[in-house]
Design a protein around this motif. Structure first.
Motif, short mmCIF file in Angstrom:
data_model
loop_
_atom_site.label_atom_id
_atom_site.label_comp_id
_atom_site.label_asym_id
_atom_site.label_seq_id
_atom_site.Cartn_x
_atom_site.Cartn_y
_atom_site.Cartn_z
N UNK A 1 -2.48 -2.50 -12.69
CA UNK A 1 -1.49 -2.12 -13.70
C UNK A 1 -1.53 -0.61 -13.94
N UNK A 2 -2.70 -0.03 -13.93
CA UNK A 2 -2.81 1.43 -14.06
C UNK A 2 -2.14 2.13 -12.88
N UNK A 3 -2.32 1.57 -11.69
CA UNK A 3 -1.65 2.14 -10.52
C UNK A 3 -0.13 2.02 -10.65
N UNK A 4 0.35 0.93 -11.24
CA UNK A 4 1.80 0.77 -11.45
C UNK A 4 2.35 1.90 -12.31
N UNK A 5 1.64 2.23 -13.39
CA UNK A 5 2.09 3.32 -14.26
C UNK A 5 2.07 4.64 -13.49
N UNK A 6 1.01 4.88 -12.74
CA UNK A 6 0.89 6.13 -11.99
C UNK A 6 1.97 6.24 -10.92
N UNK A 7 2.17 5.17 -10.16
CA UNK A 7 3.15 5.20 -9.07
C UNK A 7 4.56 5.29 -9.64
N UNK B 1 4.93 -0.38 4.49
CA UNK B 1 3.91 0.19 3.61
C UNK B 1 4.37 0.19 2.15
N UNK B 2 5.64 0.48 1.90
CA UNK B 2 6.15 0.50 0.53
C UNK B 2 6.13 -0.89 -0.09
N UNK B 3 6.36 -1.93 0.73
CA UNK B 3 6.30 -3.30 0.21
C UNK B 3 4.86 -3.69 -0.12
N UNK B 4 3.92 -3.24 0.70
CA UNK B 4 2.51 -3.47 0.40
C UNK B 4 2.13 -2.83 -0.93
N UNK B 5 2.59 -1.59 -1.14
CA UNK B 5 2.28 -0.90 -2.39
C UNK B 5 2.92 -1.60 -3.57
N UNK B 6 4.13 -2.10 -3.39
CA UNK B 6 4.81 -2.86 -4.46
C UNK B 6 3.98 -4.08 -4.85
N UNK B 7 3.50 -4.81 -3.85
CA UNK B 7 2.67 -5.98 -4.15
C UNK B 7 1.38 -5.57 -4.84
N UNK B 8 0.79 -4.46 -4.40
CA UNK B 8 -0.46 -3.99 -4.99
C UNK B 8 -0.28 -3.62 -6.46
N UNK B 9 0.71 -2.79 -6.76
CA UNK B 9 0.86 -2.31 -8.14
C UNK B 9 1.41 -3.39 -9.06
N UNK B 10 1.92 -4.49 -8.49
CA UNK B 10 2.46 -5.58 -9.30
C UNK B 10 1.40 -6.61 -9.67
#
Length: 243
Positions: A140-146, A124-133
């Motif tokens: 990009x907004x999610x990257x800042x938030x996460x 799940x954390x790898x999925x989130x990494x791909x998403x926020x990247x």
């Protein structure tokens, strides 16, 4: 999150460690900026009817080119992906330390039980990494938030218990997450961190329950042939006027 009371007392006489010079106040400022940006982007997208998932006119321009994957009917581009041999079309942004903290949080959100592995074991954390990247405004907004939220977690963990989030006991992790697990119920000083937790919970749940193990955990029986299916029950057909 928990069904019983947990010890929320801070350990005495322990100096909080601050990650890369960031204070809890600064972490909250970073989180607030990400939350405000995400809200502004969502409002703009709704106003002009645009889709935040793909930039206007995107047809793989600016990406590395088509893959030579296993599905001859797919071009292997972002708009016609080859799901047999998938690739990530952008550089992943989260660091190893950030991914470790994120994995620990994902396992608090969806822990291992007797029916399925925890969220981190299923990536799940790898999925989130791909998403926020991903190179789109909403992502990009999610990257800042996460990213800001992960800093906040480590700073809060240091202030309360003297260590990083990954070093805490499960009870200590829950003590922090209990304060941010529901935006509407969060105290004012935890409201922005709660938005971070809400976003990670949504993304971790998406990652987990779209795996084979996650679908089995739900009891989902679709996406497979069932020759023994005798058709809908007669009472259902009758109620729908199809009998």
């Amino acid at each position: 999150m928990a069904d019983h009371e947990r010890d929320r007392a801070r350990e005495p006489e322990m100096e909080p460690e601050v990650t890369e010079g960031l204070t809890r106040r600064r972490a909250l400022q970073v989180l607030a900026a990400g939350a405000a940006g995400a809200a502004a982007f969502s409002a703009g997208a709704c106003a002009d009817g645009s889709d935040s998932g793909t930039p206007a006119g995107d047809d793989s321009t600016g990406f590395a080119g088509a893959t030579s994957g296993g599905n001859p009917r797919a071009a292997g581009t972002p708009t016609d992906p080859d799901m047999v041999s998938p690739v990530v079309w952008w550089d992943l942004q989260l660091t190893e330390d950030e991914l470790a903290t994120l994995a620990a949080l994902c396992d608090v959100i969806i822990p291992e039980d007797d029916r399925s592995p925890g969220a981190a074991a299923l990536g799940a954390h790898d999925f989130i990494d791909e998403w926020v990247s991903a190179p789109y405004d909403g992502n990009r907004n999610d990257l800042v938030l996460v990213r800001g939220g992960l800093v906040w977690l480590d700073v809060e963990s240091a202030e309360r218990f003297g260590g990083r989030f990954t070093d805490l006991t499960l009870e200590q992790k829950h003590a922090i997450c209990d304060d941010i697990c529901w935006v509407e119920n969060a105290a004012p000083e935890y409201r922005v961190a709660a938005r971070f937790f809400d976003r990670v919970r949504d993304l971790a749940s998406t990652a987990f329950w779209t795996t084979a193990e996650g679908m089995a955990d739900l009891g989902f029986v679709g996406n497979r042939p069932m020759p023994s299916f005798a058709g809908p029950p007669a009472e259902v057909l009758e109620r729908l006027g199809l009998a």
